[in-house]
Design an enzyme around this catalytic site. Structure first.
Site, mmCIF file in Angstrom:
data_model
loop_
_atom_site.group_PDB
_atom_site.id
_atom_site.type_symbol
_atom_site.label_atom_id
_atom_site.label_comp_id
_atom_site.label_asym_id
_atom_site.label_seq_id
_atom_site.Cartn_x
_atom_site.Cartn_y
_atom_site.Cartn_z
ATOM 1 N N GLY A 21 50.167 71.450 52.687
ATOM 2 C CA GLY A 21 49.309 72.582 51.873
ATOM 3 C C GLY A 21 48.293 73.177 52.832
ATOM 4 O O GLY A 21 48.425 74.519 53.050
ATOM 5 N N ARG A 25 47.115 71.226 58.838
ATOM 6 C CA ARG A 25 47.830 69.982 58.963
ATOM 7 C C ARG A 25 49.089 70.054 59.600
ATOM 8 O O ARG A 25 49.715 69.307 60.413
ATOM 9 C CB ARG A 25 47.981 69.402 57.705
ATOM 10 N N ARG A 44 48.855 85.529 58.250
ATOM 11 C CA ARG A 44 47.389 85.008 57.453
ATOM 12 C C ARG A 44 46.990 83.713 57.593
ATOM 13 O O ARG A 44 46.581 82.802 57.055
ATOM 14 C CB ARG A 44 47.920 84.729 55.927
ATOM 15 N N ARG A 88 57.755 68.806 50.574
ATOM 16 C CA ARG A 88 56.289 68.690 50.698
ATOM 17 C C ARG A 88 55.255 67.440 50.934
ATOM 18 O O ARG A 88 55.749 66.744 50.514
ATOM 19 C CB ARG A 88 55.658 69.328 49.141
ATOM 20 N N SER A 91 48.422 65.960 48.757
ATOM 21 C CA SER A 91 47.630 64.940 48.299
ATOM 22 C C SER A 91 47.578 65.063 46.890
ATOM 23 O O SER A 91 48.149 66.346 46.157
ATOM 24 C CB SER A 91 46.349 65.019 48.933
ATOM 25 N N ASP A 205 42.427 60.988 45.317
ATOM 26 C CA ASP A 205 41.046 60.808 44.604
ATOM 27 C C ASP A 205 41.788 60.248 43.150
ATOM 28 O O ASP A 205 42.757 60.371 43.021
ATOM 29 C CB ASP A 205 40.319 62.164 44.283
ATOM 30 N N ARG A 218 41.570 60.118 54.744
ATOM 31 C CA ARG A 218 42.911 61.143 54.489
ATOM 32 C C ARG A 218 43.841 61.339 55.514
ATOM 33 O O ARG A 218 45.132 61.279 55.508
ATOM 34 C CB ARG A 218 42.426 62.154 53.916
HETATM 35 N N1 HPA Z 1 43.578 67.952 40.960
HETATM 36 C C1 HPA Z 1 44.632 68.962 41.327
HETATM 37 N N2 HPA Z 1 45.203 68.666 42.801
HETATM 38 C C2 HPA Z 1 44.873 67.475 43.407
HETATM 39 C C3 HPA Z 1 43.647 66.670 42.915
HETATM 40 C C4 HPA Z 1 43.177 66.725 41.817
HETATM 41 O O1 HPA Z 1 42.221 65.896 41.237
HETATM 42 N N3 HPA Z 1 43.713 65.900 44.245
HETATM 43 C C5 HPA Z 1 44.550 66.322 45.096
HETATM 44 N N4 HPA Z 1 45.225 67.387 44.685
#
Ligand code: HPA
Length: 233
Positions: A21, A25, A44, A88, A91, A205, A218
């Site tokens: 994303g 990275r 961009r 892709r 996370s 998370d 991370r």
């Molecule tokens: N919500 C949406 N996208 C995410 C999250 C989340 O908790 N964690 C990492 N990407």
């Protein structure tokens, strides 16, 4: 030929592109994992690079956050740059207690609360799925390396800050392992263009335990996922 979002020329990208994303990275991957690197896009600040991993030509570029953003970049890579496979590397938030922080989730399929598939005019609901061959390779690499890995359905959400904070539990009840914001659009775009896609995610998370990872932590789990993706590419 370049596009409004990408200054690369045809042939600048490898047949397989890794898509984190965050464009920084992408820069990190290029600088730490690839050799003979050339920057192919900077429009961009969505940095894109092509280099070699164990002698194999591979590209890496940022996708941005959310389906509108990844939708633009993946469409252009597939349709205008001859890219065959996009992996892709992102996370996700975990929806189930079995998926712990830093575990890998391979998105076999993606559900969505987005209207993405409306454009295809289908007389029903579209199920977005990963390319099986790519998925199997990634799973096998994870097994070889001994990484805690889950394969299953996820939710690609349009909403990060939801006005109904507990609504995610309905998706969890339907077996979704976690949530991110891009995979559905990538899988649907790949299908519509006859291309291949896979999403490999690390748990950053947990909506179950409310735990979160630090940026530094991370980075480590991200490196593991990166190695998996590069072996597959
Ligand atoms: N919500 C949406 N996208 C995410 C999250 C989340 O908790 N964690 C990492 N990407």
């Amino acid at each position: 030929m370049s596009t409004p979002h990408n200054s690369a020329k045809m042939g600048d990208f490898a047949e397989t592109v890794l898509l984190p994303g965050d464009p920084l990275r992408a820069k990190f991957i290029a600088e730490n994992f690839l050799t003979d690197v050339v920057q192919v896009n900077g429009v961009r600040n969505m940095f894109g690079y092509t280099g070699y991993y164990k002698g194999k030509k591979v590209s890496v570029m940022g996708s941005g956050m959310g389906m509108p953003s990844i939708g633009i970049y993946c469409y252009e890579l597939y349709a205008f740059y001859g890219v065959k496979t996009i992996i892709r590397v992102g996370s996700c938030g975990a929806y189930v207690p079995e998926c712990k922080l830093y575990d890998i989730i391979i998105a076999q399929g993606a559900c969505t609360n987005s209207n993405w598939a409306h454009q295809y005019g289908l007389p029903g609901t579209y199920s977005a799925i990963a390319d099986f061959e790519t998925l199997k390779k990634a799973y096998d690499v994870c097994q070889e390396k001994g990484y805690r890995t889950h394969v299953g359905n996820i939710l690609s959400s349009d909403i990060f800050y939801n006005d109904q904070p507990e609504v995610w539990q309905k998706w969890a009840k339907m077996g979704c392992l976690g949530v991110e914001m891009e995979s559905y659009a990538l899988y649907a775009t790949a299908a519509s263009l006859g291309k291949k896609a896979l999403c490999i995610l690390t748990v950053s998370d947990s909506l179950v335990s409310k735990e979160e990872t630090t940026a530094e932590e991370r980075q480590t789990s991200f490196k593991q996922m990166m190695e998996v993706a590069l072996e597959v590419a």
